[in-house]
Each structure stands twice: as C-alpha cells, then as structure tokens.
Design a protein around this motif. Structure first.
Motif, PDB file in Angstrom:
ATOM      1  N   GLU A  22     -70.694 -17.936  13.409  1.00  0.00           N
ATOM      2  CA  GLU A  22     -70.526 -17.401  12.064  1.00  0.00           C
ATOM      3  C   GLU A  22     -71.156 -18.361  11.056  1.00  0.00           C
ATOM      4  O   GLU A  22     -71.413 -19.537  11.348  1.00  0.00           O
ATOM      5  N   TYR A  36     -61.385 -19.469  16.871  1.00  0.00           N
ATOM      6  CA  TYR A  36     -61.029 -19.491  15.458  1.00  0.00           C
ATOM      7  C   TYR A  36     -60.586 -20.896  15.055  1.00  0.00           C
ATOM      8  O   TYR A  36     -60.059 -21.663  15.868  1.00  0.00           O
ATOM      9  N   ARG A  37     -60.734 -21.184  13.779  1.00  0.00           N
ATOM     10  CA  ARG A  37     -60.189 -22.396  13.202  1.00  0.00           C
ATOM     11  C   ARG A  37     -59.166 -22.006  12.134  1.00  0.00           C
ATOM     12  O   ARG A  37     -59.405 -21.091  11.335  1.00  0.00           O
ATOM     13  N   GLN A  38     -58.053 -22.716  12.111  1.00  0.00           N
ATOM     14  CA  GLN A  38     -57.036 -22.492  11.090  1.00  0.00           C
ATOM     15  C   GLN A  38     -56.722 -23.844  10.459  1.00  0.00           C
ATOM     16  O   GLN A  38     -55.997 -24.669  11.030  1.00  0.00           O
ATOM     17  N   GLN A  90     -53.793 -22.573   5.932  1.00  0.00           N
ATOM     18  CA  GLN A  90     -54.810 -21.562   5.649  1.00  0.00           C
ATOM     19  C   GLN A  90     -54.758 -20.423   6.672  1.00  0.00           C
ATOM     20  O   GLN A  90     -53.993 -20.459   7.635  1.00  0.00           O
ATOM     21  N   SER A  91     -55.608 -19.449   6.434  1.00  0.00           N
ATOM     22  CA  SER A  91     -55.747 -18.338   7.358  1.00  0.00           C
ATOM     23  C   SER A  91     -56.725 -18.703   8.468  1.00  0.00           C
ATOM     24  O   SER A  91     -57.226 -19.820   8.537  1.00  0.00           O
ATOM     25  N   THR A 150     -63.302  -7.549   2.908  1.00  0.00           N
ATOM     26  CA  THR A 150     -62.332  -8.586   2.524  1.00  0.00           C
ATOM     27  C   THR A 150     -60.928  -8.047   2.705  1.00  0.00           C
ATOM     28  O   THR A 150     -60.698  -6.833   2.629  1.00  0.00           O
ATOM     29  N   ILE A 196     -61.162  -9.872  10.509  1.00  0.00           N
ATOM     30  CA  ILE A 196     -61.153 -10.535   9.215  1.00  0.00           C
ATOM     31  C   ILE A 196     -59.703 -10.610   8.751  1.00  0.00           C
ATOM     32  O   ILE A 196     -59.033  -9.576   8.642  1.00  0.00           O
ATOM     33  N   THR A 216     -60.241 -18.489  10.487  1.00  0.00           N
ATOM     34  CA  THR A 216     -61.663 -18.265  10.260  1.00  0.00           C
ATOM     35  C   THR A 216     -62.362 -18.261  11.605  1.00  0.00           C
ATOM     36  O   THR A 216     -62.190 -19.188  12.404  1.00  0.00           O
ATOM     37  N   SER A 253     -57.259 -29.418  12.336  1.00  0.00           N
ATOM     38  CA  SER A 253     -56.959 -27.990  12.220  1.00  0.00           C
ATOM     39  C   SER A 253     -56.258 -27.538  13.491  1.00  0.00           C
ATOM     40  O   SER A 253     -56.132 -28.295  14.449  1.00  0.00           O
ATOM     41  N   THR A 306     -55.023 -13.988   3.706  1.00  0.00           N
ATOM     42  CA  THR A 306     -54.574 -15.368   3.528  1.00  0.00           C
ATOM     43  C   THR A 306     -53.151 -15.599   4.013  1.00  0.00           C
ATOM     44  O   THR A 306     -52.716 -16.744   4.104  1.00  0.00           O
ATOM     45  N   LYS A 324     -65.021  -8.021  15.258  1.00  0.00           N
ATOM     46  CA  LYS A 324     -64.690  -9.262  14.579  1.00  0.00           C
ATOM     47  C   LYS A 324     -63.527  -9.018  13.628  1.00  0.00           C
ATOM     48  O   LYS A 324     -63.569  -8.113  12.804  1.00  0.00           O
TER      49      LYS A 324
END
Lengths: 115, 115
Positions: free
Chosen positions: B58, B35-37, B41-42, A3, A104, B44, B89, A107, A102
């Motif tokens: 994922e 990725y999606r944002q 948000q951050s 995280t 991570i 993912t 998004s 926020t 990958k």
C-alpha cells in the motif's frame, strides 16, 4: 477513495442496557460489504457482524444488530442487553465487492460497559 | 473459521535491528494480509502477501522496510527492518478463506516495542 468515519471516540453503557455505535462511509460503488469488528484488550480482532450492501434486510447476530441505511451511507451497530464482556474497541470496516477485498477501517469507538 | 497462529506475540527490540513475524494458518487460504496498528489508532493495511510472488504494498509502505514472504498457501512472514521507535505498533496478520465479501479473520497480533 472510500473512507469510513466513526464519530464517537468513546461510549459507555450500563450492563443490560442498549447502546448504538455510529458509522458512516463514503463510496461511489453500488456493491460492497460492511463489517463490525471488536477488539478487546487482548487485541485480537473479532468479527461481530457482516452486511451485504445489496441486501435490504439488516443483519443480526444474537444481541448485535445493524441499522443499514444505504442512501445515507450509514451503518450503525446496536448492542442489546450489554454485557461486561462487550467492553472493547469497535471498528467499522468496508470492502468493495471486487478486487482484493481490501478492508478499510474506521478510527474506532471505545465502548465501556459498567456494572 | 481458520485458526491463525502469529508469533511472536510480543517483543522488545533495539533500534536498528530487524524482526520477523510469522503467521501460520491451519488450512489453505486464498489471501493473506499484514496490518499495522499504531498505539491508539485504527488498522492500516501494509500489504497483501501473494503466494509465490512479490507482495502488493500500500501507499507509504515499501519492500525494503517491510519485506514479506508467502512460500505457500498457509504461511507468511513480515519483517520489520532497521527498526526505529516509530515502528512500535501492533502488527496483525489476517486471512481470507472464502469468496468475495467474506470477512477477514485475524491473528492475535504481535506487539512490538522499539527502544
């Protein structure tokens, strides 16, 4: 699971001043890589700086430097001589040294530089 | 670093329709990611696009909703299927050009709004 935590949702700094953005992470791995990315309003993700966990020396890129504390799992970004163009979202990111690289992401911290 | 072109840059779509986003790189890359944002948000990770085989998704993302193709080492597509307002998004393509621990480089993203 790994995280990444950024505890400062928003920061502000005056032009030419110095600001530090915080990032902590959690992992059981010994080898990994850490990154800071910048996302201006144009939304493109731009790499700011990269740190290899097995290197003791803190990475620097011009006005950007990191304070990497491996034992504390801390990876803060210092921006010196802040400029208006530094206004952006800043994301801390982690990747382990094996597997698929990958990323991570934390926020994010929204940085506003004022004239 | 690689030059990444992502199309379209933005779109407004009706619910229930599908949209395909393209990601073109000017050189061969080892890995490509989507990725999606979500708003505010951050990022993912949706999936890793594998050349010549099915993408690796994922947790929380499925092929029926986000089919991905990667026919060669420079091109990938992401389709957002049967869209709903929750799919509004920014979708970003990223690539990895180097070895372990090298940074990912991102396209400019696609801002998708669903009415």
């Amino acid at each position: 699971a790994q995280t990444v935590t950024q505890s400062q949702p928003e920061m502000s700094v005056q032009e030419a001043e110095t600001v530090t953005l915080s990032c902590t992470y959690d992992t059981s791995e010994n080898n990994y890589y850490l990154f800071w990315y910048k996302q201006p309003p144009s939304r493109q993700m731009i790499l700011v700086i990269r740190q290899e966990a097995y290197k003791q020396q803190n990475a620097t890129e011009n006005r950007f430097s990191v304070n990497f504390q491996k034992a504390a799992k801390s990876f803060s970004l210092k921006i010196s001589d802040s400029q208006l163009g530094d206004t952006a979202m800043y994301f801390c990111a982690f990747t382990q040294s094996y597997n698929t690289d990958k990323l991570i992401f934390g926020t994010g911290t929204r940085l506003q530089v004022f004239p | 670093s690689a030059v990444i072109s992502q199309k379209p840059s933005r779109d407004i779509c009706q619910r229930g329709t599908s949209l395909t986003i393209q990601c073109q790189v000017d050189s061969q890359v080892t890995m490509m990611f989507w990725y999606r944002q979500q708003p505010g948000q951050s990022l993912t990770l949706i999936a890793t696009a594998n050349q010549g085989s099915e993408a690796t998704y994922e947790s929380g993302f499925v092929i029926d909703k986000f089919p991905i193709s990667r026919p060669n080492l420079t091109f990938s597509t992401l389709t957002v299927s049967n869209m709903s307002p929750e799919d509004s998004s920014i979708y970003l393509c990223s690539v990895l050009t180097g070895g372990l621990g090298q940074p990912q480089h991102f396209g400019d993203g696609t801002r998708l709004s669903i009415l």
